[in-house]
Motif scaffolding. Structure first.
Motif, short mmCIF file in Angstrom:
data_model
loop_
_atom_site.label_atom_id
_atom_site.label_comp_id
_atom_site.label_asym_id
_atom_site.label_seq_id
_atom_site.Cartn_x
_atom_site.Cartn_y
_atom_site.Cartn_z
N LEU A 160 -3.27 5.54 2.37
CA LEU A 160 -3.40 5.39 1.05
C LEU A 160 -5.08 5.54 0.69
O LEU A 160 -5.54 6.10 -0.38
CB LEU A 160 -3.22 4.05 0.54
CG LEU A 160 -3.71 3.66 -1.06
CD1 LEU A 160 -3.03 4.35 -2.00
CD2 LEU A 160 -3.27 1.88 -1.32
N ASP A 161 -5.89 5.35 1.82
CA ASP A 161 -7.47 5.88 1.70
C ASP A 161 -7.48 7.23 1.51
O ASP A 161 -8.44 7.85 0.67
CB ASP A 161 -8.04 5.27 3.01
CG ASP A 161 -8.49 3.60 2.83
OD1 ASP A 161 -8.49 3.28 1.63
OD2 ASP A 161 -8.75 3.12 3.95
N GLN A 212 2.25 1.99 -3.57
CA GLN A 212 1.24 2.50 -4.17
C GLN A 212 1.35 4.21 -4.52
O GLN A 212 0.78 4.52 -5.41
CB GLN A 212 -0.11 1.98 -4.20
CG GLN A 212 -0.50 0.47 -4.33
CD GLN A 212 -1.84 0.13 -4.11
OE1 GLN A 212 -2.70 0.88 -4.83
NE2 GLN A 212 -2.08 -0.89 -3.52
N GLU A 240 0.74 -1.17 -0.05
CA GLU A 240 0.10 -0.04 -0.09
C GLU A 240 0.91 1.31 -0.05
O GLU A 240 0.53 2.22 -0.52
CB GLU A 240 -0.94 0.05 1.07
CG GLU A 240 -2.07 -1.07 1.13
CD GLU A 240 -1.45 -2.60 1.74
OE1 GLU A 240 -2.37 -3.29 1.60
OE2 GLU A 240 -0.36 -2.62 2.05
N ILE A 252 -2.25 1.56 4.52
CA ILE A 252 -3.65 1.54 4.23
C ILE A 252 -4.47 2.61 4.59
O ILE A 252 -5.49 3.16 3.58
CB ILE A 252 -4.46 0.24 4.87
CG1 ILE A 252 -3.77 -0.96 4.30
CG2 ILE A 252 -5.93 0.11 4.42
CD1 ILE A 252 -4.24 -2.26 4.97
N GLN A 253 -4.32 3.44 5.67
CA GLN A 253 -5.04 4.52 6.07
C GLN A 253 -4.53 5.62 5.42
O GLN A 253 -5.65 6.44 4.96
CB GLN A 253 -4.83 4.76 7.49
CG GLN A 253 -5.71 6.07 7.97
CD GLN A 253 -5.35 6.09 9.63
OE1 GLN A 253 -4.99 5.14 10.15
NE2 GLN A 253 -5.59 7.39 10.03
N ARG A 277 -6.50 8.41 -2.10
CA ARG A 277 -7.40 8.17 -3.10
C ARG A 277 -8.61 9.12 -2.85
O ARG A 277 -9.15 9.58 -3.69
CB ARG A 277 -7.98 6.77 -2.68
CG ARG A 277 -6.99 5.68 -3.19
CD ARG A 277 -7.85 4.34 -3.15
NE ARG A 277 -7.06 3.23 -3.73
CZ ARG A 277 -6.84 2.34 -2.77
NH1 ARG A 277 -7.31 2.34 -1.70
NH2 ARG A 277 -6.10 1.21 -3.18
N ARG A 300 1.68 -1.91 7.36
CA ARG A 300 0.71 -1.94 6.19
C ARG A 300 -0.70 -1.23 6.92
O ARG A 300 -1.32 -0.75 6.09
CB ARG A 300 0.47 -3.40 6.10
CG ARG A 300 1.38 -3.96 5.11
CD ARG A 300 0.76 -5.52 4.51
NE ARG A 300 -0.27 -5.01 3.50
CZ ARG A 300 -0.81 -6.01 3.19
NH1 ARG A 300 -0.83 -7.23 3.31
NH2 ARG A 300 -1.63 -5.60 2.03
N GLU A 301 -1.09 -1.55 8.24
CA GLU A 301 -2.19 -0.72 8.61
C GLU A 301 -2.09 0.54 8.72
O GLU A 301 -2.97 1.50 8.35
CB GLU A 301 -2.34 -1.09 10.34
CG GLU A 301 -2.62 -2.49 10.54
CD GLU A 301 -2.55 -3.15 12.06
OE1 GLU A 301 -2.06 -2.16 12.65
OE2 GLU A 301 -2.96 -4.39 12.18
#
Length: 362
Positions: free
Chosen positions: A351-352, A123, A120, A348-349, A355, A344-345
């Motif tokens: 990347l959200d 990305q 993530e 992910i936050q 986005r 990763r946690e």
């Protein structure tokens, strides 16, 4: 394209030093206000230059309670190294060195992870690449120096985009402090520029990324045992943390000094002798000039024996812990996997948020 990147590192070096001093003072009072991003590429074993230059500082910051991300930059090994067969082994050896030096993810707010296990975060590479030009990447002075020092004639694109990947590593976790030396300031300035451009373009009212600041190293540059170049395993002038006491003694015995018997601390005219005195000083806390005065006419032999004793004494607990950890590979693997899960946690936050800012939520 926005204003060109100023690779003078957000002003003069002196200004960077002043900012670093203010951050250092504030960290003592407000450690949780910061998140440190630091790490290494898994290209081989760590040596005493790493220990005095960065490991000790990481342990100090972690003990102060500063949230710390320690990155093992395994992907970045591919930018200038053909050999990849030992990346996994070297990664685990780095973790052993970290833990033996005093990093403790179970008791400190520390996450150790390899960035190849945090997809993530990676990305973010694509949107970040759209925020810089090829010309800006080509002008990065640190990249130029790395290409030259590695003797590369066929430079892959990964080398030029290395600083952008470094920005990914710093910004995915919203790191706002990066311990660096003077030579790494251009990389950090590019990270600051990417953060600023992203915020201005995609999220001007609610900035997502901080503009990280440098925490400049207080440890002077540590030369190798040849006294003329930076300590490096590839140059054969280093003492590894994993070396035995006998191996350490033999390496120091071969260290370069000069023909003058009387030992004095004179970094300009006697760099080899001064370097060995500084290494003793890093072990004992005594000023190099005071150590030189004690040795006096004892000459190079006494200088080297003093360094051998001081270094072996300093590293004895680390080496004992290192030997214990090497017998527990499953624990080392668990540290990496637990760290990757936590990283990763965070990714992910972030990347959200990215986005959403770029209107890509479906």
């Amino acid at each position: 394209m926005a204003k060109e990147i100023d690779y003078s590192a957000n002003g003069s070096y002196e200004a960077a030093v002043e900012r670093s001093k203010k951050i250092e003072a504030d960290i003592q009072v407000n450690p949780k206000k910061y998140r440190v991003l630091t790490g290494d590429r898994p290209t081989g074993l760590l040596h005493i230059g790493h220990y005095f230059g960065s490991l000790q500082n990481r342990v100090r910051l972690a003990n102060l309670g500063v949230p710390t991300m320690i990155l093992i930059a395994d992907y970045q090994v591919l930018t200038d190294h053909d050999a990849f067969d030992k990346i996994s082994q070297n990664t685990k050896q780095l973790v052993i060195d970290y833990l033996a030096a005093g990093i403790n993810p179970e008791k400190q707010d520390v996450i150790i992870y390899p960035h190849s296990y945090v997809p993530e975060a990676n990305q973010l590479m694509l949107p970040f690449l759209t925020l810089v030009s090829n010309a800006e990447l080509s002008r990065n002075p640190t990249v130029k120096e790395e290409i030259q020092s590695a003797g590369l004639t066929n430079v892959n694109a990964g080398m030029y985009t290395y600083p952008v990947h470094q920005a990914v590593d710093i910004l995915f976790c919203k790191g706002n402090v990066v311990p660096v030396g003077k030579d790494q300031l251009p990389h950090l300035e590019l990270t600051r520029t990417i953060a600023r451009r992203f915020n201005e373009k995609f999220s001007p009212k609610n900035p997502i990324f901080p503009e990280p600041q440098a925490l400049l190293s207080k440890t002077p540059s540590i030369l190798g045992l040849d006294g003329s170049q930076k300590m490096s395993k590839s140059r054969g002038n280093a003492i590894m943390l994993s070396a035995t006491e006998d191996e350490t003694a033999k390496l120091i015995k071969k260290a370069k000094t000069d023909g003058e018997r009387n030992i004095t601390y004179d970094p300009v005219n006697r760099p080899e002798v001064a370097n060995l005195l500084m290494l003793i000083s890093l072990c004992t806390g005594e000023e190099p000039s005071a150590i030189a005065e004690k040795i006096g006419m004892g000459g190079g032999g006494m200088l080297k024996s003093t360094l051998t004793e001081a270094l072996n004494e300093t590293l004895r607990p680390l080496r004992a812990e290192r030997a214990r950890l090497e017998k527990d590979p499953e624990y080392i693997r668990s540290v990496l996997l637990n760290g990757a899960k936590k990283a990763r946690e965070i990714a992910i936050q972030t990347l959200d948020e990215v986005r959403a800012a770029m209107n890509m939520v479906i």
